[in-house]
Structure formats: structure tokens, C-alpha cells
Motif scaffolding. Structure first.
Motif, PDB file in Angstrom:
ATOM      1  N   GLU A  63      62.928 103.373  77.486  1.00  0.00           N
ATOM      2  CA  GLU A  63      62.859 104.734  78.041  1.00  0.00           C
ATOM      3  C   GLU A  63      63.658 104.782  79.339  1.00  0.00           C
ATOM      4  O   GLU A  63      63.498 103.924  80.203  1.00  0.00           O
ATOM      5  CB  GLU A  63      61.411 105.130  78.329  1.00  0.00           C
ATOM      6  N   LEU A  64      64.482 105.793  79.464  1.00  0.00           N
ATOM      7  CA  LEU A  64      65.329 105.933  80.645  1.00  0.00           C
ATOM      8  C   LEU A  64      64.643 106.824  81.679  1.00  0.00           C
ATOM      9  O   LEU A  64      64.176 107.921  81.364  1.00  0.00           O
ATOM     10  CB  LEU A  64      66.676 106.546  80.244  1.00  0.00           C
ATOM     11  N   ILE A  65      64.592 106.327  82.932  1.00  0.00           N
ATOM     12  CA  ILE A  65      63.962 107.053  84.028  1.00  0.00           C
ATOM     13  C   ILE A  65      64.937 107.078  85.193  1.00  0.00           C
ATOM     14  O   ILE A  65      65.550 106.060  85.519  1.00  0.00           O
ATOM     15  CB  ILE A  65      62.669 106.347  84.491  1.00  0.00           C
ATOM     16  N   GLU A  66      65.063 108.242  85.839  1.00  0.00           N
ATOM     17  CA  GLU A  66      65.958 108.352  86.994  1.00  0.00           C
ATOM     18  C   GLU A  66      65.133 108.380  88.271  1.00  0.00           C
ATOM     19  O   GLU A  66      64.097 109.027  88.353  1.00  0.00           O
ATOM     20  CB  GLU A  66      66.822 109.617  86.893  1.00  0.00           C
ATOM     21  N   THR A  67      65.638 107.664  89.288  1.00  0.00           N
ATOM     22  CA  THR A  67      64.934 107.600  90.570  1.00  0.00           C
ATOM     23  C   THR A  67      65.531 108.621  91.539  1.00  0.00           C
ATOM     24  O   THR A  67      66.606 109.169  91.308  1.00  0.00           O
ATOM     25  CB  THR A  67      65.051 106.193  91.190  1.00  0.00           C
ATOM     26  N   THR A  68      64.817 108.845  92.621  1.00  0.00           N
ATOM     27  CA  THR A  68      65.274 109.813  93.626  1.00  0.00           C
ATOM     28  C   THR A  68      66.538 109.344  94.345  1.00  0.00           C
ATOM     29  O   THR A  68      67.257 110.166  94.902  1.00  0.00           O
ATOM     30  CB  THR A  68      64.174 110.085  94.671  1.00  0.00           C
ATOM     31  N   ASP A  69      66.805 108.039  94.315  1.00  0.00           N
ATOM     32  CA  ASP A  69      68.037 107.533  94.939  1.00  0.00           C
ATOM     33  C   ASP A  69      69.140 107.307  93.901  1.00  0.00           C
ATOM     34  O   ASP A  69      70.047 106.513  94.095  1.00  0.00           O
ATOM     35  CB  ASP A  69      67.776 106.278  95.771  1.00  0.00           C
ATOM     36  N   ASN A  70      69.040 108.035  92.784  1.00  0.00           N
ATOM     37  CA  ASN A  70      70.072 108.081  91.741  1.00  0.00           C
ATOM     38  C   ASN A  70      70.300 106.761  91.009  1.00  0.00           C
ATOM     39  O   ASN A  70      71.383 106.491  90.524  1.00  0.00           O
ATOM     40  CB  ASN A  70      71.397 108.610  92.305  1.00  0.00           C
ATOM     41  N   ARG A  71      69.249 105.973  90.888  1.00  0.00           N
ATOM     42  CA  ARG A  71      69.310 104.781  90.035  1.00  0.00           C
ATOM     43  C   ARG A  71      68.700 105.142  88.686  1.00  0.00           C
ATOM     44  O   ARG A  71      67.909 106.077  88.568  1.00  0.00           O
ATOM     45  CB  ARG A  71      68.525 103.609  90.654  1.00  0.00           C
ATOM     46  N   PHE A  72      69.091 104.381  87.678  1.00  0.00           N
ATOM     47  CA  PHE A  72      68.530 104.560  86.347  1.00  0.00           C
ATOM     48  C   PHE A  72      67.808 103.276  85.960  1.00  0.00           C
ATOM     49  O   PHE A  72      68.394 102.192  86.002  1.00  0.00           O
ATOM     50  CB  PHE A  72      69.625 104.879  85.323  1.00  0.00           C
ATOM     51  N   LEU A  73      66.531 103.432  85.604  1.00  0.00           N
ATOM     52  CA  LEU A  73      65.730 102.296  85.163  1.00  0.00           C
ATOM     53  C   LEU A  73      65.352 102.493  83.701  1.00  0.00           C
ATOM     54  O   LEU A  73      65.008 103.599  83.281  1.00  0.00           O
ATOM     55  CB  LEU A  73      64.458 102.160  86.007  1.00  0.00           C
ATOM     56  N   GLU A  74      65.437 101.414  82.965  1.00  0.00           N
ATOM     57  CA  GLU A  74      65.008 101.428  81.579  1.00  0.00           C
ATOM     58  C   GLU A  74      63.605 100.814  81.545  1.00  0.00           C
ATOM     59  O   GLU A  74      63.404  99.694  82.006  1.00  0.00           O
ATOM     60  CB  GLU A  74      65.981 100.591  80.750  1.00  0.00           C
ATOM     61  N   ARG A  75      62.652 101.582  81.038  1.00  0.00           N
ATOM     62  CA  ARG A  75      61.258 101.139  81.045  1.00  0.00           C
ATOM     63  C   ARG A  75      60.825 100.695  79.654  1.00  0.00           C
ATOM     64  O   ARG A  75      61.048 101.381  78.665  1.00  0.00           O
ATOM     65  CB  ARG A  75      60.352 102.281  81.507  1.00  0.00           C
TER      66      ARG A  75
END
Length: 168
Positions: free
Chosen positions: A125-137
Motif C-alpha cells: 500500500e502506498l502512503i504519502e507523508t507530509t514531507d513528500n516521501r512515499f512509503l510502501e506499507r
């Protein structure tokens, strides 16, 4: 050997041979110690593997008590905390504080609650952070003998991959 001589003896049998009892107990203790050492080594190997993965890792029990995390997990959340400080704490408290790391905190919270409720494996699952990073969960529930005993969360920073895909 000891077991061959007394193979038919059961724990509730009346055995008066104190030397036998002493030897038998000593043998049982040695076997248990060997098993515990083997389990301890396996746990340490797994912890070392999880610490060194290039992903943030959090393992919780069925009550959301933190059993294990690595430093990258907390770094991704911009938390100045060590994994050792978090072992044994209720992650639901940290979870509420961590939601503001994500661009859509309420969506993040509702999705986590859904994952915890349904206890189904979810990968990538792709999640975007407030500092414009993308994390795959990844969410992996842990079942032992069909009983839910906890779950593993894995967060991998895929920002470079996502940005490269957008450039193409």
C-alpha cells in the motif's frame, strides 16, 4: 543409557531410586537448556535480520503492545526515540501521535483500524507523508494455531522509485 533402562517409567510412577531420579532430572534440565539456547539463538538471528532490513519494522502482539521495532521505523516517523524505549508500550498511543506524519491522517487511521479488524495480509500500500516521501506499507497478521497473536508492519521508503516513474 539412562532412558533405555527406565523407558517404561512414567512421571506418576512411584520410583524410590534417588540416584535415578537425580540423573533423570539432570538429563531433562540439560535437554531443556539446550532447547532454550537454540530458541534464544533463533530469536537473536531474527532480530538481527529485522534490525538490518532497509525498511521500518514494527511487531506488535494482539493487544498492540510493541514487541519489536527497528530504528528506521522511528526515523521514518520523525521520532527521536530508540526501539528499546518502545518495547512493551501500547502502540495505539504512539499511533495517534504518528498519524500527522501522513498527508491524509484520518484516512491513514481508518485504514489501520480496518487492517487490524480484518487481520488480512496487505502488501504494497502506498502512503504519502507530509514531507513528500512515499512509503510502501505491508501489514502481516501473525497467527499461531489459527489464533491471532500479533502483526508485523513494514514501511519501505519508495520515494525515489515513485519520482522516477513520474518523470517517465
Amino acid at each position: 543409557t539412562l532412558d533405555e533402562n527406565y523407558r517404561g517409567i512414567k512421571p506418576d510412577d512411584d520410583v524410590d531410586d534417588l540416584l535415578f531420579i537425580s540423573r533423570y532430572l539432570n538429563k531433562q534440565i540439560e535437554a531443556r537448556k539446550a532447547t532454550e539456547e537454540s530458541l534464544s539463538r533463533t530469536v537473536e538471528l531474527l532480530k538481527t535480520l529485522l534490525v538490518n532490513l532497509q525498511s521500518g519494522i514494527l511487531v506488535e502482539d494482539e493487544n498492540q503492545t510493541i514487541l519489536f521495532s527497528n530504528q528506521l521505523f522511528w526515523d521514518q516517523k520523525k521520532k527521536s526515540i530508540t526501539p528499546e524505549e518502545t518495547e512493551g508500550i501500547d502502540f495505539s498511543v504512539q499511533f495517534e501521535e504518528n498519524k500527522f506524519v501522513y498527508k491524509e491522517p484520518e484516512v491513514f487511521v481508518s485504514r489501520v483500524k480496518e487492517l487490524l479488524l480484518h487481520k488480512k495480509t496487505v502488501i504494497g500500500e502506498l502512503i504519502e507523508t507530509t514531507d513528500n516521501r512515499f512509503l510502501e506499507r505491508d501489514f502481516i497478521p501473525i497467527f499461531i494455531d489459527k489464533i491471532h497473536k500479533g502483526h508485523l508492519w513494514k514501511f519501505t521508503d519508495v520515494t525515489d522509485r515513485i519520482l522516477n516513474q513520474k518523470l517517465l
